[in-house]
Design an enzyme around this catalytic site. Structure first.
Site, PDB file in Angstrom:
ATOM      1  N   GLY A   1      16.787  36.862 -96.994  1.00 28.79           N
ATOM      2  CA  GLY A   1      18.117  36.869 -96.217  1.00 28.79           C
ATOM      3  C   GLY A   1      19.097  36.123 -97.303  1.00 28.79           C
ATOM      4  O   GLY A   1      20.294  35.879 -96.541  1.00 28.79           O
TER       5      GLY A   1
ATOM      6  N   GLU B   1       6.207  36.627 -98.826  1.00 29.13           N
ATOM      7  CA  GLU B   1       7.824  36.514 -98.490  1.00 29.13           C
ATOM      8  C   GLU B   1       8.182  35.157 -98.597  1.00 29.13           C
ATOM      9  O   GLU B   1       8.159  34.449 -97.473  1.00 29.13           O
ATOM     10  CB  GLU B   1       8.399  37.352 -97.182  1.00 29.13           C
ATOM     11  CG  GLU B   1       7.794  38.600 -96.915  1.00 29.13           C
ATOM     12  CD  GLU B   1       8.694  39.080 -95.876  1.00 29.13           C
ATOM     13  OE1 GLU B   1       9.319  40.066 -96.083  1.00 29.13           O
ATOM     14  OE2 GLU B   1       8.878  38.663 -94.592  1.00 29.13           O
TER      15      GLU B   1
ATOM     16  N   GLY C   1      14.044  43.776 -95.296  1.00 25.86           N
ATOM     17  CA  GLY C   1      14.984  43.447 -94.295  1.00 25.86           C
ATOM     18  C   GLY C   1      16.343  44.059 -94.071  1.00 25.86           C
ATOM     19  O   GLY C   1      16.326  45.269 -93.939  1.00 25.86           O
ATOM     20  N   GLY C   2      17.458  43.409 -94.586  1.00 25.81           N
ATOM     21  CA  GLY C   2      18.508  43.588 -94.336  1.00 25.81           C
ATOM     22  C   GLY C   2      19.123  45.145 -95.156  1.00 25.81           C
ATOM     23  O   GLY C   2      19.506  45.960 -94.523  1.00 25.81           O
TER      24      GLY C   2
ATOM     25  N   SER D   1      14.893  39.552-100.057  1.00 28.92           N
ATOM     26  CA  SER D   1      16.193  40.004-100.844  1.00 28.92           C
ATOM     27  C   SER D   1      15.915  41.368-101.699  1.00 28.92           C
ATOM     28  O   SER D   1      16.422  41.342-102.823  1.00 28.92           O
ATOM     29  CB  SER D   1      16.840  38.782-101.380  1.00 28.92           C
ATOM     30  OG  SER D   1      17.308  37.914-100.700  1.00 28.92           O
TER      31      SER D   1
ATOM     32  N   GLU E   1       9.939  34.069 -89.602  1.00 25.93           N
ATOM     33  CA  GLU E   1      10.833  33.812 -88.583  1.00 25.93           C
ATOM     34  C   GLU E   1      10.013  33.583 -87.308  1.00 25.93           C
ATOM     35  O   GLU E   1      10.485  33.020 -86.432  1.00 25.93           O
ATOM     36  CB  GLU E   1      11.808  34.873 -88.538  1.00 25.93           C
ATOM     37  CG  GLU E   1      12.911  35.022 -89.727  1.00 25.93           C
ATOM     38  CD  GLU E   1      13.240  36.101 -90.045  1.00 25.93           C
ATOM     39  OE1 GLU E   1      13.304  37.310 -89.321  1.00 25.93           O
ATOM     40  OE2 GLU E   1      13.857  36.415 -90.936  1.00 25.93           O
TER      41      GLU E   1
ATOM     42  N   HIS F   1       5.151  36.662 -89.507  1.00 23.69           N
ATOM     43  CA  HIS F   1       6.552  36.715 -90.328  1.00 23.69           C
ATOM     44  C   HIS F   1       7.133  35.216 -90.064  1.00 23.69           C
ATOM     45  O   HIS F   1       6.935  34.774 -89.178  1.00 23.69           O
ATOM     46  CB  HIS F   1       7.573  37.655 -89.714  1.00 23.69           C
ATOM     47  CG  HIS F   1       8.659  37.734 -90.822  1.00 23.69           C
ATOM     48  ND1 HIS F   1       9.848  36.808 -90.683  1.00 23.69           N
ATOM     49  CD2 HIS F   1       9.164  38.613 -91.579  1.00 23.69           C
ATOM     50  CE1 HIS F   1      10.738  37.453 -91.501  1.00 23.69           C
ATOM     51  NE2 HIS F   1      10.348  38.493 -92.188  1.00 23.69           N
TER      52      HIS F   1
ATOM     53  N   ASN G   1      12.007  46.226 -92.413  1.00 27.98           N
ATOM     54  CA  ASN G   1      11.695  45.188 -91.063  1.00 27.98           C
ATOM     55  C   ASN G   1      13.054  45.219 -90.320  1.00 27.98           C
ATOM     56  O   ASN G   1      13.851  44.518 -91.035  1.00 27.98           O
ATOM     57  CB  ASN G   1      11.151  43.936 -91.317  1.00 27.98           C
ATOM     58  CG  ASN G   1      11.407  43.081 -90.271  1.00 27.98           C
ATOM     59  OD1 ASN G   1      11.592  43.393 -89.133  1.00 27.98           O
ATOM     60  ND2 ASN G   1      10.880  41.725 -90.704  1.00 27.98           N
ATOM     61  N   TRP G   2      13.713  46.011 -89.310  1.00 28.66           N
ATOM     62  CA  TRP G   2      14.847  45.894 -88.800  1.00 28.66           C
ATOM     63  C   TRP G   2      15.364  44.478 -87.890  1.00 28.66           C
ATOM     64  O   TRP G   2      16.430  44.237 -87.703  1.00 28.66           O
ATOM     65  CB  TRP G   2      15.211  47.095 -87.824  1.00 28.66           C
ATOM     66  CG  TRP G   2      15.353  48.264 -88.770  1.00 28.66           C
ATOM     67  CD1 TRP G   2      15.220  48.560 -89.991  1.00 28.66           C
ATOM     68  CD2 TRP G   2      15.880  49.547 -87.942  1.00 28.66           C
ATOM     69  NE1 TRP G   2      15.537  50.045 -90.206  1.00 28.66           N
ATOM     70  CE2 TRP G   2      16.314  50.529 -89.120  1.00 28.66           C
ATOM     71  CE3 TRP G   2      16.373  49.981 -86.803  1.00 28.66           C
ATOM     72  CZ2 TRP G   2      16.535  51.577 -88.901  1.00 28.66           C
ATOM     73  CZ3 TRP G   2      16.827  51.189 -86.334  1.00 28.66           C
ATOM     74  CH2 TRP G   2      16.918  52.219 -87.469  1.00 28.66           C
ATOM     75  N   LYS G   3      14.150  44.010 -87.707  1.00 26.17           N
ATOM     76  CA  LYS G   3      14.316  42.395 -87.192  1.00 26.17           C
ATOM     77  C   LYS G   3      15.170  42.672 -85.734  1.00 26.17           C
ATOM     78  O   LYS G   3      15.010  43.808 -85.344  1.00 26.17           O
ATOM     79  CB  LYS G   3      15.095  41.345 -88.176  1.00 26.17           C
ATOM     80  CG  LYS G   3      14.338  41.157 -89.530  1.00 26.17           C
ATOM     81  CD  LYS G   3      14.952  39.930 -90.266  1.00 26.17           C
ATOM     82  CE  LYS G   3      14.132  39.994 -91.365  1.00 26.17           C
ATOM     83  NZ  LYS G   3      14.568  38.849 -92.427  1.00 26.17           N
TER      84      LYS G   3
HETATM   85  P1  13P Z   1      15.861  40.428 -96.389  1.00 28.30           P
HETATM   86  O1  13P Z   1      15.238  41.786 -97.294  1.00 28.30           O
HETATM   87  O2  13P Z   1      17.095  40.720 -95.561  1.00 28.30           O
HETATM   88  O3  13P Z   1      15.699  39.433 -97.285  1.00 28.30           O
HETATM   89  O4  13P Z   1      14.455  40.263 -95.390  1.00 28.30           O
HETATM   90  C1  13P Z   1      13.180  40.045 -95.828  1.00 28.30           C
HETATM   91  C2  13P Z   1      12.270  40.076 -94.657  1.00 28.30           C
HETATM   92  O5  13P Z   1      12.120  39.033 -93.780  1.00 28.30           O
HETATM   93  C3  13P Z   1      11.431  41.253 -94.509  1.00 28.30           C
HETATM   94  O6  13P Z   1      10.603  40.988 -93.517  1.00 28.30           O
END
Ligand code: 13P
Length: 244
Positions: free
Chosen positions: A168, A162, A228-229, A207, A94, A92, A8-10
């Site tokens: 993050g 999640e 994510g990251g 993470s 977020e 998600h 997920n590149w956000k």
């Molecule tokens: P991180 O891997 O950056 O913690 O993000 C997880 C996430 O929200 C994937 O959707």
């Protein structure tokens, strides 16, 4: 079943970042996992074109429940599919926290995704305050029940657990904590969807990185990861896939 590893590149990535997606596809080889990448909406079409014929499937990060209309700034499931997406992340944290998305809205979005032929990845997860109050399992199972429409029966989809406090932050739950929540999600999926709830992979997200991927992915009822990251750099993402 092979694990499902989705990046997920956000809200990250300009055109130049597409090289990372190409590097993921090139580096997969005999991948032990099924792989997806969800770039921002602006890159879906270009990434899908670039990865055509590869094993990497492309997805969106959200969609509107309606197919079209006067909804300035929004993107529908049909538009994502038209751009070449086959997956879509929905609910998600977020979006739940930042845009007030309720379980009912997420459920409507899941129906929209199915209508457009997209495979939904439905996210659930508790906040730190909810976990500390001993409510992690009830929050997560409540989200599963409220966010998954009956229309998912017989369709391909996944659920991503999640924990909000692990996203993050570099923090991850213990294997025992992951297994406890995943078992509760599985039981809820069975109760809501019967046999279809038995088959759907339950991904872990929060993470995930190359150094912890193998341990997380070998935990009971962990059917993959939502990353994510660490999905932004091909080398890191491939390192996670190698742990599958
Ligand atoms: P991180 O891997 O950056 O913690 O993000 C997880 C996430 O929200 C994937 O959707």
């Amino acid at each position: 079943m092979r694990k499902l590893i989705v990046g997920n590149w956000k809200m990250n990535g300009l055109g130049a970042a597409l090289g990372e997606a190409q590097a993921v596809a090139a580096g997969l080889g005999e991948a032990p996992a099924r792989v997806g990448l969800c770039p921002p909406a602006t890159l879906v079409e270009r990434m899908a074109r670039g990865l055509a014929g590869s094993a990497v499937r492309v997805g969106g990060q959200d969609c509107r429940a309606e197919a079209s209309g006067a909804y300035t700034g929004d993107v529908s499931a049909e538009m994502l599919a038209d751009a070449g997406a086959v997956l879509v992340i929905l609910g998600h944290s977020e979006r739940r926290a930042g845009f007030g998305e309720t379980d009912a809205l997420v459920s409507a979005k899941v129906e929209a995704a199915l209508r457009a032929g997209l495979e939904p990845i439905v996210c659930v997860g508790e906040t730190l305050a909810e976990r500390e109050a001993g409510r992690a399992l009830s929050v997560v199972t409540g989200q599963v029940r409220g966010s998954l429409p009956a229309a998912l029966a017989g369709r391909d989809f996944s659920v991503a657990y999640e924990p909000v406090w692990a996203i993050g932050t570099g923090l991850t739950p213990t294997t025992a904590q992951i297994e406890e929540v995943h078992a509760a999600v599985r039981a809820e999926l069975r109760a809501v969807l019967g046999e279809s709830g038995e088959r759907a992979p339950i991904l872990y997200g929060g993470s995930v990185k190359p150094s912890n991927a193998a341990e997380i992915l070998s935990a009971a009822e962990v059917g993959g990861a939502l990353v994510g990251g660490a999905s932004l750099k091909a080398a890191d993402f491939l390192g996670i896939i190698a742990g599958a």
